[in-house]
Scaffold this active site. Sequence first.
Site, short mmCIF file in Angstrom:
data_model
loop_
_atom_site.label_atom_id
_atom_site.label_comp_id
_atom_site.label_asym_id
_atom_site.label_seq_id
_atom_site.Cartn_x
_atom_site.Cartn_y
_atom_site.Cartn_z
CB THR A 135 -0.90 0.00 1.26
OG1 THR A 135 -1.54 1.26 1.38
CG2 THR A 135 -0.09 -0.25 2.53
CG ASP A 136 -1.17 4.98 -0.90
OD1 ASP A 136 -1.69 4.35 0.04
OD2 ASP A 136 -1.79 5.84 -1.57
CD GLU A 137 -3.34 3.60 4.56
OE1 GLU A 137 -3.10 3.53 5.77
OE2 GLU A 137 -4.49 3.57 4.09
CE1 TYR A 161 -3.39 -2.57 5.73
CE2 TYR A 161 -3.25 -0.22 5.21
CZ TYR A 161 -3.33 -1.54 4.80
OH TYR A 161 -3.33 -1.84 3.46
CE LYS A 165 -0.01 -4.50 2.96
NZ LYS A 165 -0.43 -5.83 2.39
P1 NAD Z 1 -9.78 -7.20 2.17
O1 NAD Z 1 -9.79 -6.92 3.63
O2 NAD Z 1 -10.97 -6.93 1.36
O3 NAD Z 1 -9.41 -8.74 1.93
C1 NAD Z 1 -8.40 -9.40 2.65
C2 NAD Z 1 -8.55 -10.89 2.41
O4 NAD Z 1 -7.50 -11.57 3.13
C3 NAD Z 1 -9.87 -11.47 2.93
O5 NAD Z 1 -10.44 -12.32 1.96
C4 NAD Z 1 -9.46 -12.25 4.16
O6 NAD Z 1 -10.29 -13.37 4.44
C5 NAD Z 1 -8.04 -12.69 3.80
N1 NAD Z 1 -7.22 -12.97 4.99
C6 NAD Z 1 -7.09 -12.19 6.09
N2 NAD Z 1 -6.29 -12.80 6.99
C7 NAD Z 1 -5.90 -13.98 6.42
C8 NAD Z 1 -5.07 -15.05 6.86
N3 NAD Z 1 -4.48 -15.03 8.07
N4 NAD Z 1 -4.87 -16.11 6.03
C9 NAD Z 1 -5.48 -16.14 4.81
N5 NAD Z 1 -6.31 -15.17 4.36
C10 NAD Z 1 -6.50 -14.10 5.15
O7 NAD Z 1 -8.50 -6.44 1.61
P2 NAD Z 1 -8.29 -5.66 0.23
O8 NAD Z 1 -8.78 -4.29 0.39
O9 NAD Z 1 -8.76 -6.51 -0.88
O10 NAD Z 1 -6.70 -5.59 0.20
C11 NAD Z 1 -5.93 -6.67 -0.33
C12 NAD Z 1 -4.46 -6.33 -0.22
O11 NAD Z 1 -4.18 -5.14 -0.94
C13 NAD Z 1 -3.99 -6.07 1.21
O12 NAD Z 1 -2.71 -6.63 1.35
C14 NAD Z 1 -3.94 -4.56 1.32
O13 NAD Z 1 -2.96 -4.15 2.24
C15 NAD Z 1 -3.56 -4.18 -0.10
N6 NAD Z 1 -4.03 -2.85 -0.56
C16 NAD Z 1 -5.34 -2.50 -0.42
C17 NAD Z 1 -5.78 -1.27 -0.93
C18 NAD Z 1 -7.22 -0.83 -0.84
O14 NAD Z 1 -7.52 0.30 -1.15
N7 NAD Z 1 -8.14 -1.69 -0.43
C19 NAD Z 1 -4.85 -0.41 -1.53
C20 NAD Z 1 -3.51 -0.79 -1.63
C21 NAD Z 1 -3.12 -2.03 -1.15
O1 DAU Z 2 -4.17 4.03 0.50
C1 DAU Z 2 -4.39 2.66 0.41
C2 DAU Z 2 -5.24 2.20 1.58
O2 DAU Z 2 -6.55 2.70 1.35
C3 DAU Z 2 -5.25 0.70 1.76
O3 DAU Z 2 -3.95 0.25 2.05
C4 DAU Z 2 -6.21 0.29 2.87
O4 DAU Z 2 -6.29 -1.12 2.96
C5 DAU Z 2 -7.58 0.85 2.54
O5 DAU Z 2 -8.49 0.55 3.58
C6 DAU Z 2 -7.52 2.36 2.32
O6 DAU Z 2 -7.23 3.05 3.56
P1 DAU Z 2 -7.98 4.39 4.01
O7 DAU Z 2 -7.88 4.50 5.48
O8 DAU Z 2 -7.53 5.53 3.17
O9 DAU Z 2 -9.49 4.00 3.54
P2 DAU Z 2 -10.92 4.23 4.23
O10 DAU Z 2 -11.94 3.85 3.21
O11 DAU Z 2 -11.00 3.61 5.58
O12 DAU Z 2 -10.96 5.81 4.41
C7 DAU Z 2 -10.83 6.70 3.32
C8 DAU Z 2 -10.84 8.11 3.87
O13 DAU Z 2 -12.18 8.41 4.37
C9 DAU Z 2 -9.92 8.33 5.06
O14 DAU Z 2 -9.37 9.64 4.99
C10 DAU Z 2 -10.83 8.21 6.28
C11 DAU Z 2 -12.15 8.73 5.76
N1 DAU Z 2 -13.35 8.10 6.37
C12 DAU Z 2 -13.45 6.75 6.36
C13 DAU Z 2 -14.55 6.11 6.90
C14 DAU Z 2 -14.65 4.60 6.90
C15 DAU Z 2 -14.37 8.90 6.90
O15 DAU Z 2 -14.28 10.13 6.89
N2 DAU Z 2 -15.45 8.28 7.44
C16 DAU Z 2 -15.58 6.90 7.48
O16 DAU Z 2 -16.61 6.39 8.00
#
Ligand code: NAD
Ligand code: DAU
Length: 355
Positions: A135-137, A161, A165
């Site tokens: 992730t970019d975080e 988190y 990562k």
């Molecule tokens: P998600 O939470 O939707 O899915 C995570 C999946 O991992 C789920 O299916 C869960 O059951 C599985 N999992 C969790 N713990 C596990 C374990 N111990 N063993 C096997 N499986 C397990 O997550 P996502 O949003 O699809 O993100 C997927 C990946 O991409 C993550 O590594 C996250 O850090 C990265 N990522 C997410 C975003 C985003 O915006 N969602 C952006 C950049 C990177």
């Molecule tokens: O940048 C990549 C990341 O983006 C991934 O690595 C994470 O897995 C993914 O969850 C996401 O993280 P964020 O924290 O940015 O996403 P989230 O959807 O939780 O929140 C987006 C923005 O909105 C953040 O600034 C917090 C704000 N927010 C979020 C929620 C859930 C609110 O203001 N209210 C809310 O209820």
Amino acid sequence: MEQFKRNILITGGAGFIGSNLVRLFVNRYPEYRIVNLDVLTYAGNLENLKDVENRPNYVFVKADICDYERMAQIFAEYDIDGVIHLAAESHVDRSIKDPFTFARTNVMGTLSLLQAAKEQWKEEGRAYRFYHVSTDEVYGALQMDGTFFTEKTKYDPHSPYSASKASSDHFVRAFHDTYGLPTVISNCSNNYGPYQFPEKLIPLFINNIRHGRPLPVYGKGENVRDWLYVEDHARAIDVIFHNGKDGDTYNIGGFNEWKNIDLIKVMISVVDRLLGNPEGHSLGLITYVKDRAGHDLRYAIDSTKLHEELGWEPSLQFEEGIEKTVKWYLDHQEWMDRVTSGDYMAYYENMYKDR
Ligand code: NAD
Ligand code: DAU
């Protein structure tokens, strides 16, 4: 047994990005066997993959990445030669409440997978790839100054988190530098699109607008996120998995920054229009609440390297992507109801308990 050209393990394939990626690979590469490994936490949902679950090149294995012995057994059983690792705990708010689970899954789970991959790769001495999806975080937070995260930006994670990562990224690089494991890492910005668990901003707010519930905006809603349509992320992973350089890192993002409050107003406008409500109907649902602890101000990815070296670029403009996404959630209210009720977990637990 049918012979496949490659056996690719995708971890976390029942989650949001994972299910979109599994779908892409199963459809695009019938010559590969795709082994989807997922423990099915609250975020994992096999219903996301109903359309591909009976394909001959798809297998689901329920397992925990933290279980090293099981990982070693699965690598041998399926003769894995490529890993795309997405399994993780992914929600920042949950990491603030329960950091241990994040360290366990994201750090120890990644280490256990790396070790299993290394043992198998060393023994068989063949072409291999361990792709870690990050992730970019990990780069921390930017000011409102027009700068971007590049692949050279120093790591500076702030939430449990992002710290977990960042730590997993370091382990991946350590396995490359120490043992020569052929690894590659990508760091992507915020994803949006179908099948995202409705704890994250976009699906949560679409669902709340639909039901006339309050929209909890953290702080002043001034934080900025850089949004990428999930299928574009999956396409980038495909390109990097096949053509990325060993040991390298690629940033993925669409140069698409939005202040939360502006994005929320766009969502309100699209949902209201599609539901036939008058413009501005749901604006009153906006409710400013206490800010997230340690809330990163701004993320913005520079994905020039990925574009110039591997030719990837996003396919969707944001306006098109958000319209498609809102429509998808409005058309899949049953999916939304089931994932918010947790019924699907019990259903699938029974279905797969003997595997
Ligand atoms: P998600 O939470 O939707 O899915 C995570 C999946 O991992 C789920 O299916 C869960 O059951 C599985 N999992 C969790 N713990 C596990 C374990 N111990 N063993 C096997 N499986 C397990 O997550 P996502 O949003 O699809 O993100 C997927 C990946 O991409 C993550 O590594 C996250 O850090 C990265 N990522 C997410 C975003 C985003 O915006 N969602 C952006 C950049 C990177
Ligand atoms: O940048 C990549 C990341 O983006 C991934 O690595 C994470 O897995 C993914 O969850 C996401 O993280 P964020 O924290 O940015 O996403 P989230 O959807 O939780 O929140 C987006 C923005 O909105 C953040 O600034 C917090 C704000 N927010 C979020 C929620 C859930 C609110 O203001 N209210 C809310 O209820």
